[in-house]
Design a protein around this motif. Structure first.
Motif, short mmCIF file in Angstrom:
data_model
loop_
_atom_site.label_atom_id
_atom_site.label_comp_id
_atom_site.label_asym_id
_atom_site.label_seq_id
_atom_site.Cartn_x
_atom_site.Cartn_y
_atom_site.Cartn_z
N UNK A 179 1.44 -1.33 0.01
CA UNK A 179 -0.26 -0.12 -0.38
C UNK A 179 0.89 1.20 0.09
N UNK A 180 0.71 2.42 -0.96
CA UNK A 180 1.61 3.38 -1.12
C UNK A 180 0.40 3.98 -0.41
N UNK A 181 0.99 4.89 0.19
CA UNK A 181 -0.28 6.48 0.93
C UNK A 181 0.47 7.61 -0.14
N UNK A 182 0.37 8.10 -0.69
CA UNK A 182 0.90 9.48 -1.78
C UNK A 182 2.53 9.52 -1.45
N UNK A 183 3.38 8.44 -2.18
CA UNK A 183 4.54 8.42 -1.78
C UNK A 183 5.41 9.27 -2.50
N UNK A 184 4.53 10.30 -3.39
CA UNK A 184 5.29 11.60 -4.19
C UNK A 184 4.71 12.89 -3.12
N UNK A 185 4.02 12.40 -2.58
CA UNK A 185 3.74 13.81 -2.09
C UNK A 185 5.42 14.64 -1.39
N UNK A 186 5.19 16.01 -1.28
CA UNK A 186 6.12 16.89 -0.76
C UNK A 186 7.50 16.61 -1.86
#
Length: 339
Positions: A179-186
């Motif tokens: 499960x990748x939860x917003x892996x590219x945030x920030x």
């Protein structure tokens, strides 16, 4: 065909002083082996709550899972799992890349020890073997000079490298579901592309199924097999990536697509912005939750929640615009694609 993960009528509520916040309101979905399923929607729509509930990370008494809710992993009932079985399930069977690596990683432990911690719990008790597995995992996620990174602390690394450490921790025990939860945030755009490319390569190499949580449809365009659009705790549209990008039928999906910057647009053209704000999730919301923000809203939209309409194959939508008696509308996004 038996699904790897099967979620039925999932409802999750938070008990607060202001009242019961119904964050997820009876959603259904499944995940198959070696598949990428994306949850897309703006902040507060229930994506992360759904992801954390799959791992049973939200604990009572402040959080309540509906009595009729069901989460089955390879035939096992996750909601009724014992503490011992749950410990085996987390990390070993299903693992998660959390949203912010700087707050998720332990600042007092080296990166190597944090990867080894999961390996020692689920794979081997031998520290030398755990070290070797952790080092191999760092090489797998393409960390430069992995031996040096094993001894470094999170604050010594860049944002992109910290995200790779999070991915390494999640992959160290070779889970069936990632499960990748917003892996590219920030992360800046270049690093975002690198992280998504890395996840794609790792999915192919490990054969793991992936649940990708994001608010950015641009991130999932060439990565997801199926996309589920969430709004106010409900799945309002679902389908293959092709269905969502080129045959979408829900006004909220059109709004999300229009908010993605496009190279073909004029430089000085304003980026589309969806008017209004999401509804208060303490309210009952028996009608369509998007009605107050929808430019195609009809009187019935403010009275009843629309039933699911199957468009074709895996593509379905909850919207009264699909009714034979509804007025014909041309979505702005499809006009741009056709031109």
């Amino acid at each position: 065909m038996e699904h790897l993960l099967n979620v039925r009528d999932l409802a999750v509520s938070f008990h607060t002083h202001a009242g019961e916040v119904k964050a997820v309101r009876g959603i259904n979905f499944h995940l198959d082996k070696n598949e990428t399923l994306a949850f897309v929607g703006e902040s507060g729509c229930g994506k992360t709550v759904t992801a954390k509930t799959i791992l049973r990370l939200l604990k009572p008494p402040f959080v309540e899972i509906g009595a009729e809710s069901s989460i089955e992993f390879q035939g096992q009932d996750v909601i009724k799992m014992s503490k011992k079985n749950l410990q085996k399930y987390r990390g070993k069977d299903v693992s998660m890349i959390f949203q912010d690596p700087m707050t998720s990683l332990n600042p007092t432990m080296t990166c190597g020890k944090q990867i080894m911690e999961s390996v020692l719990l689920h794979v081997t008790k031998n520290k030398k073997e755990a070290y070797d597995i952790a080092l191999d995992t760092l090489k797998m996620v393409q960390i430069p000079d992995p031996e040096k990174r094993m001894k470094q602390y999170p604050h010594e690394l860049s944002g992109g490298m910290r995200q790779r450490i999070m991915i390494a921790i999640a992959l160290s025990c070779k889970p069936s579901i990632l499960i990748a939860d917003e892996p590219t945030t920030a992360l800046d755009v270049t690093i975002q592309a690198q992280v998504i490319d890395l996840l794609r390569e790792l999915k192919t190499a490990t054969k793991a199924a992936v649940i990708l949580v994001t608010h950015d449809l641009g991130v999932v365009a060439n990565f997801a097999d199926r996309i589920q659009v969430m709004y106010a705790g409900k799945i309002v549209e679902r389908g293959t990536a092709q269905d969502i990008f080129y045959k979408s039928r829900h006004p909220y999906t059109w709004a999300l697509l229009n908010s993605v910057p496009k190279l073909a647009k004029e430089r000085k053209q304003a980026l589309y912005s969806l008017r209004g704000t999401p509804p208060d999730l303490i309210l009952p919301l028996e009608h369509c939750p998007f009605a107050a923000r929808c430019q195609y809203c009809m009187p019935i939209c403010k009275e009843v929640f629309p039933e699911e309409t199957v468009i074709d194959g895996q593509h379905s939508v909850h919207c009264f615009l699909t009714h034979p008696n509804a007025p014909a509308v041309t979505p702005l996004y499809q006009m741009e694609v056709s031109s």
